[in-house]
Enzyme design. Sequence first.
Site, mmCIF file in Angstrom:
data_model
loop_
_atom_site.group_PDB
_atom_site.id
_atom_site.type_symbol
_atom_site.label_atom_id
_atom_site.label_comp_id
_atom_site.label_asym_id
_atom_site.label_seq_id
_atom_site.Cartn_x
_atom_site.Cartn_y
_atom_site.Cartn_z
ATOM 1 N N LYS A 71 -4.257 -1.373 3.675
ATOM 2 C CA LYS A 71 -4.664 -0.380 4.840
ATOM 3 C C LYS A 71 -5.214 -0.822 6.038
ATOM 4 O O LYS A 71 -5.168 -0.660 7.178
ATOM 5 C CB LYS A 71 -5.558 0.655 4.495
ATOM 6 C CG LYS A 71 -4.897 1.554 3.452
ATOM 7 C CD LYS A 71 -4.166 2.649 4.563
ATOM 8 C CE LYS A 71 -3.606 4.015 3.734
ATOM 9 N NZ LYS A 71 -2.811 5.011 4.829
ATOM 10 N N ASP A 118 -9.110 8.682 1.523
ATOM 11 C CA ASP A 118 -9.290 8.663 0.221
ATOM 12 C C ASP A 118 -10.043 7.440 -0.271
ATOM 13 O O ASP A 118 -10.377 7.205 -1.258
ATOM 14 C CB ASP A 118 -8.062 8.922 -0.611
ATOM 15 C CG ASP A 118 -7.090 7.986 -0.565
ATOM 16 O OD1 ASP A 118 -7.276 6.902 -1.397
ATOM 17 O OD2 ASP A 118 -6.385 7.580 0.716
#
Length: 398
Positions: A71, A118
């Site tokens: 990410k 998350d």
Amino acid sequence: MQLAKMPGEKNGDSRGLMSAEAVADARRYHASFPQYAPTPLCDLRHLAEAYGVHRFFVKDESYRFGLNAFKVLGSSYAIGRYLARRAGLRPDETTYATLTSKAFRAACGDITFITATDGNHGRGVAWTAHALGQHSVVYMPKGSRPERLENIRAAGAEASITDLKYDDVVRMASEQAEKNGWVLVQDTAWPGYEEIPGWIITGYGTMAAEIVEAMSEPPTHVFLQAGVGSMAAGVAAVLKAAWPENPPTILIVEPTTADCFYRSAAANDGKRHFAEGDMKTIMAGLACGEPCSIAWDILQHTSDFALTCEDFTAADAMRTLGAPLGDDPRIISGESGASGVGAALALLGREENKALAEAVGLGKDSTILCISTEGATDRERYRDITWHGAFAAPEAEH
């Protein structure tokens, strides 16, 4: 499992975010960080033989920047582009050295970046903000795992778990950004908020460029997991453009409980359709109910199928990758990270999915490419699955 054909003409990147120049800028930026190195592309020859296909490749993103997940590629590029524009720098002038220089810091001042996550995206935002001398605030949805929260705090962010589901946390972060004058770094988009999500998608081009360089032959099938779809969109656009004469079949993989891309594909009307409810799944990084509008636009023109999978498929893949055959490299893959591999193995190895495998053209001549997007970002859950057999497949047939 459920399968739907993606709508739209397969004519490439409809947004122009993944041009060769844009991807080169992103990779040059990432390479300027001292932590940068291409992540391994693992050739699982024995796994391919066991499942009756030609080749099986998995890119292992657990090595990315020491953060155990991919990410950071998107969030770091978006933060870099925002800071560069604020200082009047061109993309090709934007480097780690420039953004951390005393002169730049004096001119730019203090900025707070905020996001909803998350886990992995928030850790990337926190790490990048800290590395570039800035601040970050991270909100997480209900049910987020404590280890992921602590990883984000350790990276330098002010972080907390809310009592909201993911899509509502995104709205909360957006409201706080507007209220406090902070900069929202989110990989989903809506009218009036598209530039930063677009930069995030472009940032994932670095991963795709590494894949293209490492593969001596194009894959026939690529399995890309999707939450809001930003990573899948960026990678799909680059891979389709890299092999125009032999474009791979690209499948978008989601949990059955968070199947917004499948719903959108099955509707066949070119519009986004949302998943609702709590979206409970072990694949927490994919528990998103609303496709990113930019990602949806790109994936309609670059991907071929949307595929849903149950939790046990990801758990099966975690165990398989962690206990490899022969001298295949071992891959430690988390629940979301293993989902693409799990979908591929479920199509190939379970009798009830034989028709679906035939529909997407999987067979003995197939070269499969998957991305393990994260390592064991929740070690307790990883042990439950790999040691104790949690989320075992019902009557697994391999």
